[in-house]
Enzyme design. Sequence first.
Site, PDB file in Angstrom:
ATOM      1  N   GLY A   1       0.822  -1.198   0.000  1.00 35.74           N
ATOM      2  CA  GLY A   1       0.000   0.000   0.000  1.00 35.74           C
ATOM      3  C   GLY A   1       0.855   1.246   0.000  1.00 35.74           C
ATOM      4  O   GLY A   1       0.614   2.190  -0.743  1.00 35.74           O
TER       5      GLY A   1
ATOM      6  N   GLU B   1       7.495   3.444   4.026  1.00 39.17           N
ATOM      7  CA  GLU B   1       7.921   4.591   4.828  1.00 39.17           C
ATOM      8  C   GLU B   1       9.357   5.004   4.623  1.00 39.17           C
ATOM      9  O   GLU B   1       9.983   5.546   5.556  1.00 39.17           O
ATOM     10  CB  GLU B   1       7.711   4.276   6.310  1.00 39.17           C
ATOM     11  CG  GLU B   1       8.595   3.168   6.882  1.00 39.17           C
ATOM     12  CD  GLU B   1       8.033   1.773   6.791  1.00 39.17           C
ATOM     13  OE1 GLU B   1       8.535   0.875   7.493  1.00 39.17           O
ATOM     14  OE2 GLU B   1       7.081   1.564   6.004  1.00 39.17           O
TER      15      GLU B   1
ATOM     16  N   HIS C   1      -0.044   6.665   9.016  1.00 42.20           N
ATOM     17  CA  HIS C   1       0.715   5.457   9.328  1.00 42.20           C
ATOM     18  C   HIS C   1       2.170   5.604   8.875  1.00 42.20           C
ATOM     19  O   HIS C   1       3.106   5.323   9.633  1.00 42.20           O
ATOM     20  CB  HIS C   1       0.054   4.271   8.631  1.00 42.20           C
ATOM     21  CG  HIS C   1       0.733   2.952   8.829  1.00 42.20           C
ATOM     22  ND1 HIS C   1       0.254   1.976   9.673  1.00 42.20           N
ATOM     23  CD2 HIS C   1       1.866   2.435   8.288  1.00 42.20           C
ATOM     24  CE1 HIS C   1       1.052   0.930   9.647  1.00 42.20           C
ATOM     25  NE2 HIS C   1       2.045   1.179   8.798  1.00 42.20           N
ATOM     26  N   GLU C   2       2.361   6.054   7.643  1.00 41.68           N
ATOM     27  CA  GLU C   2       3.719   6.151   7.103  1.00 41.68           C
ATOM     28  C   GLU C   2       4.532   7.253   7.773  1.00 41.68           C
ATOM     29  O   GLU C   2       5.740   7.103   7.998  1.00 41.68           O
ATOM     30  CB  GLU C   2       3.664   6.366   5.592  1.00 41.68           C
ATOM     31  CG  GLU C   2       2.926   5.290   4.813  1.00 41.68           C
ATOM     32  CD  GLU C   2       3.406   3.887   5.130  1.00 41.68           C
ATOM     33  OE1 GLU C   2       4.617   3.697   5.371  1.00 41.68           O
ATOM     34  OE2 GLU C   2       2.566   2.976   5.149  1.00 41.68           O
TER      35      GLU C   2
ATOM     36  N   GLU D   1       5.338  -1.790  12.738  1.00 35.92           N
ATOM     37  CA  GLU D   1       4.024  -1.779  12.099  1.00 35.92           C
ATOM     38  C   GLU D   1       2.874  -1.620  13.081  1.00 35.92           C
ATOM     39  O   GLU D   1       1.906  -0.910  12.803  1.00 35.92           O
ATOM     40  CB  GLU D   1       3.842  -3.052  11.263  1.00 35.92           C
ATOM     41  CG  GLU D   1       4.873  -3.227  10.166  1.00 35.92           C
ATOM     42  CD  GLU D   1       4.909  -2.079   9.165  1.00 35.92           C
ATOM     43  OE1 GLU D   1       3.994  -1.232   9.176  1.00 35.92           O
ATOM     44  OE2 GLU D   1       5.857  -2.023   8.371  1.00 35.92           O
TER      45      GLU D   1
END
Length: 871
Positions: free
Chosen positions: A275, A278, A311-312, A334
Amino acid sequence: MKRNLLVSFLCLVASVASFGQRLPETAIPTHYNLTFEPDFATDTYKGTDVISVRVPTPTKTIVLNAVDIRFEDVVIEAAGKRQPAEVTLDPAKEFATLTTGQPIPAGAATISIKFTGTLNDKLRGLYLTRTKQRKYASTQFESTDARRAFPSFDEPRYKATFDLTVIADKGDTAISNGRIVSDTPGPGDKHTLKFSTTPKMSTYLVALMVGDWKCISDEQDGVPLRVCAVPGKEHLGSYALESTKHILKFFNQYYGIKYPFGKLDQIAVPDFEAGAMENTGAITYRETLLLADDKTTTENQKRLIFAVIAHEIAHQWFGNLVTMKWWDDIWLNEGFATWMAQKPMIAVHPEWNIDVEDVQESSTSMITDSVAAQRPIRQTAETRGEINELFDGIAYGKTAAVLRMLEAYVGPEAFRKGVNSYLKKHAYGNASAEDFWTEMARVTGKPFDKVLPTFINQAGVPFLDVKSSCAGGKTTVTVSQKRYYQDPALFQKSAAHTWSVPVCVKGVGANGASQQHCEMITQPAQSFTIAGCPASVFPNAGAHGYYRYNYDPAMLRQIKVDKDLTAGERLSLVANEWSLVRVGQHAVADYLGLMQAMKSERSRPILKEFSDRIYAIRRSAVSDDGRPAFDSFVRSFYGPIMQELGYAGRPNDTPEQKQIRAIAFSALGYSNDPGAVEMARKLTREDLEQPGTVEPSIATVAVNVAAWHGEAKLYDEYRQKIARAATPDEYYRYFGALAEFRDPALLTRTLEFLLSPEVRNQDLWLMASVVENPVGTKPGWEFVKTNYDALMKRLSVGNKSAVVALGDSFCSQDMKEDFANFIKAHPTPGSERRFKIATERIDACIDMRQRESRRLAEWLQKPKSAQAGAH
């Protein structure tokens, strides 16, 4: 790395044999000076790799990692002496051993390597990505693929600084971890771009993108921000750029450590396996998870984009600033990023009700964690396949759920202080699970180091049997614990199993609610008291608990669910009820009776939970004869919601109302509601002919429902729309709907389309959607078996076990046997546990069908008043 949230694949990688693959410590890198010169005419690149190392003891050999790299020349310099090195490759271990004639003395040394490589089509390493106009080069290195791009010490513990140089074609630019510090002409008709030196980081976080990228820019707290894409799509990055500003500002304040990497680029890559990734200061994404168009992007997709970006960016601290020592602690990356991403969402968009959605995410993780074959959060991994297998719902979802529970236990502020102390202590270095829970225990004063290991080191979900009795104005609560299994037989045989579980209860019912009371349950059975004699005791006050719980169904009759419980607690109750149905403790009719009792519910996450379970019940417990009655039940529940909101979007609709409308519309459309079907056809026609005129959330549902009731003519129109789609949203709206048709011939056309050059390798996830379609399950599986070799050639490195994951959609003994026979004849090393999980899920579906179909059909024939009496 954010695994793709839009697909049902579990991304695994084929492994080699089970021997260890860690590097012997022959040298320790401190700095890399890398140069890349891509050649799009030949799909190759040339490179130089100058690595400064420290040699612990004199040696004639230095071992590093390399895969698909051609070494042209290697020289090692130490103590003023240069000597060539011979290269011996071990493809199985992915090692390259450099051997010199004379010993390399202990101390500083420099390894100079000239090499060449291929811009591959595997979406790993330094790979080729295309648009209709041209080629691009991009990287994906996590977990073990930096070694595909350049010779390196490709393990997370070997942090070093990096200087990157790119020799690019005229008119092209490059994006990497640092900022461009010089851009000079040559050699020849090319130009040379040099990037600033990075901070210390692991090899898997190095990034490089080469092509004619176009960017939009801004800044936040003095940090330059860019969102980049291929030409013509850069304007679709505005929503991402604005969201990034809010997210970065929040994290800067929360962590107490300002964003440490100077600049932040985010790049939408046309072909991308995960998806998002990072990479330090240069995050890469699938286009659909970064780019958005106000006219075509749904509220749900905007929320998803915000979540993925959060999230990243959270990874820039968790993972990049502080990195796990080895991959067995990938949850430190994660799980933390998943947990942390929710915080700016709650702060910036309170209207999204993310705190309630967190409860649904925790429940989803518990479903994942309820199979006997599931792994613990911390799992030994040595080979490539074993490492990549760790990037799953356990590392992401379960870890985040456990962290949310522990944050509630110690308090948000104490938890934040512990996290920040851990980050400061290990900044620019590596850490382990022990480092984390030791620091958290020290700062919070709570027994973190006793509690967290019970969830990290053992698999499974705690199941709490909660009983209460009142005497002398006090209620005694007794809690016993064992492991929850989705398999009824295993659940019944499950022996006492012990976690250290922070359990919060509250009294509810006719005598009024008591104060919330929390207790640490550390024994197989344990009792405590709460004040007063409430009618019932709710076992998950605040809905933060990572556990399933038992209760007497009569308890529900003592609770005014809409008044006594918060939205999060109601969702916990609903999700827990389904867990009891799964193991045969309650019936499907009990669950539907709870739905009826909550017919006035208007919380989006709860209505989404209901719709998800409706799908599961239809698949596993509804007979063909019972389908009309079941559809009627669904229409009776969602019809009033649709009447309240109407099909047409209203100017003053909140984001939640838009999504609730979409949930109700979908449920009605798949339940053969004539009005919903007619409206779906009407709105789809409008969207086909006048894009942007239909509210995006409704347009997406309409396109799917119209496909469910559509024929070949509509299918052809969808294919034409896909071919000329102007935005990623528009493309995937119609692309995904190709799996929704109910004509087996049309689904076969979809599968054939997937194997054509028109479809990107990254989008083969649609295969799973076809097989998940009840009409497509058998023909889809037959197609996969017939075209297995061609499919495996197309699947990217990280999706080789996607065929194993298809077993999740099967629900009959004959399909189970055929599936098992085929997988055994076509093994994918590294997916053995995934096969066991799929088999368990097939058995659970078969069990529910045999157990529930008849009595559900009987219940559906009862009068509504009798149905409501199920609870």
